[in-house]
Design a protein around this motif. Structure first.
Motif: not given
Ligand code: SF4
Length: 244
Positions: A62, A82, A140, A144
């Motif tokens: 991250l 994320f 996820c 992103k």
């Protein structure tokens, strides 16, 4: 970068299944009145995705992403999404990319499709006698940042952002991955086949089994009731494989 470093980097990408690299157009700007090609200034240098250090954590990934501008999707981004869930999850769900609600809140699958995914995970687990709640898995997306008008991510966007997805998966090392929809399947399996062809069977990302099923947003359409039943079947197989 030395030729040796370049070779190592390319071998790393090859290991990840990346066969082509995205290289933004380099703008060549000649210095005023430069008389030789050597005087030409090249800006900016294409930014290559970084190598994953060993024993990387999700937090490090991250931090590495940071205020990412590696692809054009950053332009319309409100919040970078994320991933969320258990960092030691035995099961990871991979979707396509954030929608409006996710972009607003910074978490994946929080809109209507997300609510359906939660129902699917928790409802199927309950029915099958598996003690599992949504926070026990990790969720996820391939990209992103929200693509404009919720369009499908473009190949270069998937390729750049996909290396972060691969690093997330490498770090979590789940027992299985569930790919939600054809974009996730394409990113993980490098296939052009659609979900209908891929679903219901086990595939592999590296050595991790992958089950492909429909994206929950597809299942929200009223005329896709058959697909809904099939998705529940797929999920049942995944849950028994991972938690039995
Ligand atoms: S989609 Fe991924 S690569 Fe593109 S700007 Fe967002 S975080 Fe960076």
């Amino acid at each position: 970068m030395t030729p040796q470093q370049l070779r190592e980097r390319l071998e790393f990408y090859q290991d990840l299944g990346i066969k082509t690299l995205y290289r933004p157009k380099v703008q060549t700007q000649h210095v005023e009145q430069a008389s030789t090609p050597a005087a030409a200034v090249q800006t900016p240098q294409p930014e290559l995705p970084p190598l994953a250090p060993p024993n990387e954590t999700l937090l490090q990934i991250l931090e590495e992403i940071g205020d990412c501008k590696r692809c054009r999707l950053h332009e319309g981004r409100n919040k970078l999404v994320f991933g969320v869930g258990n960092e030691q999850a035995r099961l990871v769900f991979v979707g396509e990319g954030p929608g409006a609600d996710e972009d607003e809140q910074g978490f994946p699958f929080v809109g209507r499709a997300g609510q359906l995914l939660t129902q699917m995970i928790e409802g199927t687990a309950k029915k099958e006698g598996i003690p599992l709640a949504r926070p026990d898995v990790y969720i996820c997306n391939v990209v992103k940042c929200r693509p404009p008008e919720n369009r499908t991510p473009l190949p270069d966007e998937m390729e750049i952002c996909g290396q972060f997805l691969f690093r997330q998966l490498q770090t979590i090392r789940p027992k299985a991955i569930c790919a939600l929809g054809s974009t996730a399947a394409k990113a993980l399996l490098g296939t052009k086949d659609g979900v209908m062809r891929l679903r219901g069977k086990w595939h592999k990302w590296r050595d991790i089994p992958v089950m492909v099923t429909y994206h929950p947003s597809y299942l929200l359409r009223p005329y896709n009731q058959n697909a809904k039943r099939e998705a529940w079947e797929d999920l049942k197989r995944v849950l028994h494989f991972v938690y039995d």
